[in-house]
Design a protein around this motif. Structure first.
Motif, PDB file in Angstrom:
ATOM      1  N   ASP A 112       0.798  -1.223   0.000  1.00  0.00           N
ATOM      2  CA  ASP A 112       0.000   0.000   0.000  1.00  0.00           C
ATOM      3  C   ASP A 112       0.836   1.281   0.000  1.00  0.00           C
ATOM      4  O   ASP A 112       0.283   2.378  -0.108  1.00  0.00           O
TER       5      ASP A 112
ATOM      6  N   MET B 269      -8.898   3.009   5.864  1.00  0.00           N
ATOM      7  CA  MET B 269      -8.063   1.819   5.700  1.00  0.00           C
ATOM      8  C   MET B 269      -7.971   1.003   6.981  1.00  0.00           C
ATOM      9  O   MET B 269      -7.416  -0.098   6.980  1.00  0.00           O
TER      10      MET B 269
ATOM     11  N   LEU C 184       1.214   6.778   0.434  1.00  0.00           N
ATOM     12  CA  LEU C 184       0.377   5.725  -0.145  1.00  0.00           C
ATOM     13  C   LEU C 184       0.593   5.642  -1.657  1.00  0.00           C
ATOM     14  O   LEU C 184       0.903   6.634  -2.309  1.00  0.00           O
TER      15      LEU C 184
ATOM     16  N   TYR D 177      -9.263   4.002  -0.995  1.00  0.00           N
ATOM     17  CA  TYR D 177      -9.676   4.305   0.373  1.00  0.00           C
ATOM     18  C   TYR D 177      -9.940   5.795   0.621  1.00  0.00           C
ATOM     19  O   TYR D 177     -10.247   6.186   1.748  1.00  0.00           O
TER      20      TYR D 177
ATOM     21  N   GLU E  54      -2.940   3.905  -6.293  1.00  0.00           N
ATOM     22  CA  GLU E  54      -4.067   2.962  -6.324  1.00  0.00           C
ATOM     23  C   GLU E  54      -4.715   2.844  -4.951  1.00  0.00           C
ATOM     24  O   GLU E  54      -5.947   2.870  -4.815  1.00  0.00           O
ATOM     25  N   THR E  55      -3.898   2.695  -3.919  1.00  0.00           N
ATOM     26  CA  THR E  55      -4.437   2.551  -2.568  1.00  0.00           C
ATOM     27  C   THR E  55      -5.164   3.812  -2.125  1.00  0.00           C
ATOM     28  O   THR E  55      -6.254   3.747  -1.539  1.00  0.00           O
TER      29      THR E  55
END
Length: 289
Positions: free
Chosen positions: A47, A118, A84, A92, A87-88
């Motif tokens: 992540d 998260m 981060l 979130y 994508e992560t």
């Protein structure tokens, strides 16, 4: 399941603070021991952006970086939020939370809300997050291990002040097993002590698998340097430089230290956060720092 932070609680905000007052003569804090290498290779946290060595903290208006000062829970949230992966963060992304003391317009709202989404962060039983409170060594360890698979790690009684049954025991055990933390020469971990900025940078660098070394950085004329981080013999010198200078690097699998090759421009975090907010079809709150 991955351990997640439940009860926790970068950037240094662009505002000055009082420095810690100490009695004369000044004695520097005891540096922590260097952590042992894990017995088995640890997969990097998926992540987090472990590829790009971007700076994740800045200094103060007076030109200092204050390695031995404390760091707040909001600042720590902002460090990990900015690190981060794209994508992560998109998965979130959140600008809402259930904390009574984190307002929508707060500079740290996006960071705290997203990391809470998260389950890396959560607040206290009274419904607060305490964003401006200094974060402790136990709380920081809890956040750091949230990005790893820690199943099966058992505490072996390494530290004299970390006993079975305390809320922080499994997280400190995991952090030690992963090679992220070590205690002090007297055998303690000091879980309830406030973590210093230098200690937090050292742990973040280990989480990201960054391996700075004072002999493998760039010439001082090519780096951002700090008057209170000028002694290369101090244990945190390279970690602070790593945290405050975006750079390109080379690191072979067999090497124990990265070689800096080029200074890169620093990221405009407020502008990037606005882009992230726009991409998520939400108004962007500006992170100060």
């Amino acid at each position: 399941d991955r351990l997640r932070s439940r009860g926790l609680g970068d950037v240094y905000k662009r505002q000055d603070r009082e420095t810690v007052r100490v009695e004369e003569p000044y004695e520097p804090p005891t540096p922590p021991d260097e952590p042992d290498e894990p017995d088995e290779p640890v997969p990097p946290p998926e992540d987090l952006n472990t590829r790009d060595h971007v700076a994740y903290i800045i200094g103060y208006p007076d030109g200092s970086v204050r390695p031995e000062g404390s760091i707040t829970r909001a600042e720590v949230a902002t460090i990990f939020f900015r690190l981060l992966t794209e994508e992560t963060r998109a998965i979130y992304w959140s600008q809402t939370n259930d904390y009574s003391d984190v307002e929508p317009e707060a500079w740290y709202n996006n960071a705290v809300s997203t990391l809470s989404s998260m389950e890396v962060l959560s607040g206290y039983p009274d419904g607060t997050f305490k964003p401006n409170a200094p974060i402790t060594r136990a709380e920081f360890a809890k956040i750091a291990v949230s990005f790893f698979d820690c199943a099966g790690i058992v505490y072996d009684g390494t530290f004299s002040d970390v006993a079975e049954g305390q809320w922080w025991t499994e997280y400190i055990a995991a952090a030690a097993e992963l090679g992220l933390v070590e205690g002090y020469p007297d055998g303690t971990f000091k879980p309830q002590a406030n973590i210093s900025r230098a200690e937090s940078c050292a742990i973040v660098n280990r989480v990201l698998e960054r391996k700075p070394h004072e002999e493998h950085l760039l010439p001082e004329a090519e780096m951002i340097v700090w008057p209170d981080n000028a002694d290369k013999a101090v244990w945190y010198y390279a970690d602070i430089q790593e945290a405050t200078n975006s750079h390109d690097y080379e690191l072979a699998e067999t090497e124990t230290a990265e070689q800096w090759t080029e200074k890169l421009p620093e990221r405009d975090w407020p502008a990037l956060e606005k882009e992230w907010a726009d991409a998520s079809a939400a108004p962007g709150g500006e992170v100060i720092g």
